[in-house]
Design a protein around this motif. Sequence first.
Motif, PDB file in Angstrom:
ATOM      1  N   TRP A 216       2.409  -8.832 -19.122  1.00  0.00           N
ATOM      2  CA  TRP A 216       3.222  -8.586 -17.968  1.00  0.00           C
ATOM      3  C   TRP A 216       2.833  -7.422 -17.230  1.00  0.00           C
ATOM      4  CZ3 TRP A 216       9.297  -9.284 -18.590  1.00  0.00           C
ATOM      5  CH2 TRP A 216       9.630 -10.718 -18.945  1.00  0.00           C
ATOM      6  N   VAL A 217       2.785  -7.328 -15.879  1.00  0.00           N
ATOM      7  CA  VAL A 217       1.865  -6.413 -15.065  1.00  0.00           C
ATOM      8  C   VAL A 217       2.988  -5.764 -13.923  1.00  0.00           C
ATOM      9  CG1 VAL A 217       0.108  -5.684 -13.513  1.00  0.00           C
ATOM     10  CG2 VAL A 217      -0.297  -7.131 -15.522  1.00  0.00           C
ATOM     11  N   LEU A 218       3.220  -4.607 -14.094  1.00  0.00           N
ATOM     12  CA  LEU A 218       4.235  -3.943 -12.842  1.00  0.00           C
ATOM     13  C   LEU A 218       3.306  -2.642 -12.206  1.00  0.00           C
ATOM     14  CD1 LEU A 218       6.929  -3.574 -11.763  1.00  0.00           C
ATOM     15  CD2 LEU A 218       7.459  -1.736 -13.291  1.00  0.00           C
ATOM     16  N   MET A 219       3.282  -2.682 -10.872  1.00  0.00           N
ATOM     17  CA  MET A 219       2.301  -2.129 -10.021  1.00  0.00           C
ATOM     18  C   MET A 219       3.488  -1.201  -8.860  1.00  0.00           C
ATOM     19  SD  MET A 219      -0.204  -4.677  -9.397  1.00  0.00           S
ATOM     20  CE  MET A 219       0.635  -5.941  -8.866  1.00  0.00           C
ATOM     21  N   THR A 220       3.166   0.150  -8.766  1.00  0.00           N
ATOM     22  CA  THR A 220       3.689   0.650  -7.622  1.00  0.00           C
ATOM     23  C   THR A 220       2.654   1.322  -6.816  1.00  0.00           C
ATOM     24  OG1 THR A 220       3.393   2.956  -8.731  1.00  0.00           O
ATOM     25  CG2 THR A 220       5.212   1.632  -9.471  1.00  0.00           C
ATOM     26  N   VAL A 221       3.112   1.272  -5.320  1.00  0.00           N
ATOM     27  CA  VAL A 221       2.108   1.758  -4.344  1.00  0.00           C
ATOM     28  C   VAL A 221       3.036   2.347  -3.312  1.00  0.00           C
ATOM     29  CG1 VAL A 221       2.292  -0.359  -3.181  1.00  0.00           C
ATOM     30  CG2 VAL A 221       0.314   1.043  -3.089  1.00  0.00           C
ATOM     31  N   ARG A 222       2.724   3.199  -2.599  1.00  0.00           N
ATOM     32  CA  ARG A 222       3.368   4.116  -1.488  1.00  0.00           C
ATOM     33  C   ARG A 222       3.262   3.092  -0.238  1.00  0.00           C
ATOM     34  NH1 ARG A 222       0.177   9.536  -0.620  1.00  0.00           N
ATOM     35  NH2 ARG A 222       0.428   8.873   1.386  1.00  0.00           N
ATOM     36  N   SER A 223       4.437   3.043   0.211  1.00  0.00           N
ATOM     37  CA  SER A 223       4.697   2.130   1.478  1.00  0.00           C
ATOM     38  C   SER A 223       3.450   2.162   2.511  1.00  0.00           C
ATOM     39  CB  SER A 223       5.918   2.062   1.866  1.00  0.00           C
ATOM     40  OG  SER A 223       6.167   3.596   2.285  1.00  0.00           O
ATOM     41  N   ASP A 224       2.939   3.419   2.877  1.00  0.00           N
ATOM     42  CA  ASP A 224       2.203   3.696   3.866  1.00  0.00           C
ATOM     43  C   ASP A 224       0.752   3.125   3.461  1.00  0.00           C
ATOM     44  OD1 ASP A 224       2.455   5.609   2.016  1.00  0.00           O
ATOM     45  OD2 ASP A 224       1.022   7.030   2.871  1.00  0.00           O
ATOM     46  N   PHE A 225       0.406   2.604   2.195  1.00  0.00           N
ATOM     47  CA  PHE A 225      -0.645   1.866   2.035  1.00  0.00           C
ATOM     48  C   PHE A 225      -0.561   0.498   1.638  1.00  0.00           C
ATOM     49  CE2 PHE A 225      -1.792   6.239   0.713  1.00  0.00           C
ATOM     50  CZ  PHE A 225      -3.189   6.345   0.787  1.00  0.00           C
ATOM     51  N   TYR A 226       0.452   0.064   1.931  1.00  0.00           N
ATOM     52  CA  TYR A 226       0.816  -1.568   1.627  1.00  0.00           C
ATOM     53  C   TYR A 226      -0.065  -2.425   2.762  1.00  0.00           C
ATOM     54  CZ  TYR A 226       3.080  -6.000   0.952  1.00  0.00           C
ATOM     55  OH  TYR A 226       3.058  -7.325   0.667  1.00  0.00           O
ATOM     56  N   THR A 227      -0.346  -1.861   4.001  1.00  0.00           N
ATOM     57  CA  THR A 227      -1.136  -2.633   4.844  1.00  0.00           C
ATOM     58  C   THR A 227      -2.548  -2.695   4.341  1.00  0.00           C
ATOM     59  OG1 THR A 227       0.062  -1.723   6.898  1.00  0.00           O
ATOM     60  CG2 THR A 227      -2.124  -2.458   7.324  1.00  0.00           C
ATOM     61  N   ARG A 228      -3.117  -1.561   3.722  1.00  0.00           N
ATOM     62  CA  ARG A 228      -4.402  -1.587   3.116  1.00  0.00           C
ATOM     63  C   ARG A 228      -4.289  -2.551   1.922  1.00  0.00           C
ATOM     64  NH1 ARG A 228      -7.271   3.374   2.600  1.00  0.00           N
ATOM     65  NH2 ARG A 228      -8.551   2.325   1.210  1.00  0.00           N
ATOM     66  N   CYS A 229      -3.010  -2.868   1.143  1.00  0.00           N
ATOM     67  CA  CYS A 229      -3.096  -3.711   0.213  1.00  0.00           C
ATOM     68  C   CYS A 229      -3.481  -5.246   0.404  1.00  0.00           C
ATOM     69  CB  CYS A 229      -1.695  -3.529  -0.817  1.00  0.00           C
ATOM     70  SG  CYS A 229      -1.917  -1.921  -1.718  1.00  0.00           S
ATOM     71  N   GLN A 230      -2.819  -5.410   1.726  1.00  0.00           N
ATOM     72  CA  GLN A 230      -2.992  -6.818   2.224  1.00  0.00           C
ATOM     73  C   GLN A 230      -4.219  -7.426   2.625  1.00  0.00           C
ATOM     74  OE1 GLN A 230       0.419  -5.792   5.358  1.00  0.00           O
ATOM     75  NE2 GLN A 230       1.374  -7.633   4.365  1.00  0.00           N
ATOM     76  N   SER A 231      -5.204  -6.486   2.703  1.00  0.00           N
ATOM     77  CA  SER A 231      -6.645  -6.770   2.831  1.00  0.00           C
ATOM     78  C   SER A 231      -7.304  -7.362   1.531  1.00  0.00           C
ATOM     79  CB  SER A 231      -7.455  -5.740   3.415  1.00  0.00           C
ATOM     80  OG  SER A 231      -7.478  -4.676   2.482  1.00  0.00           O
ATOM     81  N   PHE A 232      -6.605  -7.261   0.286  1.00  0.00           N
ATOM     82  CA  PHE A 232      -7.178  -8.109  -1.057  1.00  0.00           C
ATOM     83  C   PHE A 232      -6.248  -9.123  -1.219  1.00  0.00           C
ATOM     84  CE2 PHE A 232      -7.857  -3.447  -0.832  1.00  0.00           C
ATOM     85  CZ  PHE A 232      -9.242  -2.951  -1.260  1.00  0.00           C
TER      86      PHE A 232
END
Length: 269
Positions: free
Chosen positions: A242-258
């Motif tokens: 099982w994988v749990l990840m955390t990321v700052r919301s101001d980087f979520y747009t960058r995440c969407q490019s993957f």
Amino acid sequence: IREEFHDVSTGTNIRAYHTFPAPPDFANRLRVHLLELLDPLVARLGFPERRWDACPFRGLSMFGLEHAPIYFGREQAVCDVQLALREQARKGCASVLIVGASGSGKSSLARAGVLARLTQDSFDPEVQTWLTSVLVPGAQDRMPCFSLAEALVSDGALPELSECDQDLLDLAGALAIDPALVVNHRLKPAIIKAGQGKPGSARLFLLVDQMEEVLTDPNADEEAATRLFAAIDALARSGVAWVLMTVRSDFYTRCQSFPVLMAMTEGAG
């Protein structure tokens, strides 16, 4: 309930009962009632009383796994993440991404909340052994896949994997080239072996905390980040992790490019 709690002839209640609007309310009330029953028994049997002797106020520091006994107030969020992980696992990709503002308590929720509940409260009765590994991508001056390989070994999650640099380099290189092959032929057998060879008895819980660091790491370009996400994706789809990840919301747009990362979080993720 009708037989034991109601007087059929008058329709009145003859015993006390509680109603619960949500699972966390039930969990909290059950915990209170159990403590009321167990405290006198513990005192009578002479067990030493456990106390938290350190300061319970963490300030700007996160709550880690060791702070679980004093971590309160996020029961609904913990429950939501647990249920999301179970739903994602049922659909074949056991991964959840926690997105929130800087300082909102993402790491504390993941460590002192979800990780503690899963490993200490036997959330899944099928799992006898939880293997835990925490990856903070920017914690060391390494390429992302090497950091993942090192986290799996150094945390003691998979002791069969060697800790020498050359073996870690080989594992990291293999994860970057063909993560599904490595997971199925090296990591998955090691996890199953940790459960005494019984499939499903052991499960790896991988926490990728502060994932935005892989996006700002000078040692990691977009290709290296994509390879890391592909390796994490292979673990989440392995059936033994099982994988749990955390990321700052101001980087979520960058995440969407993957695309691979977005595919991992489809549905309840």
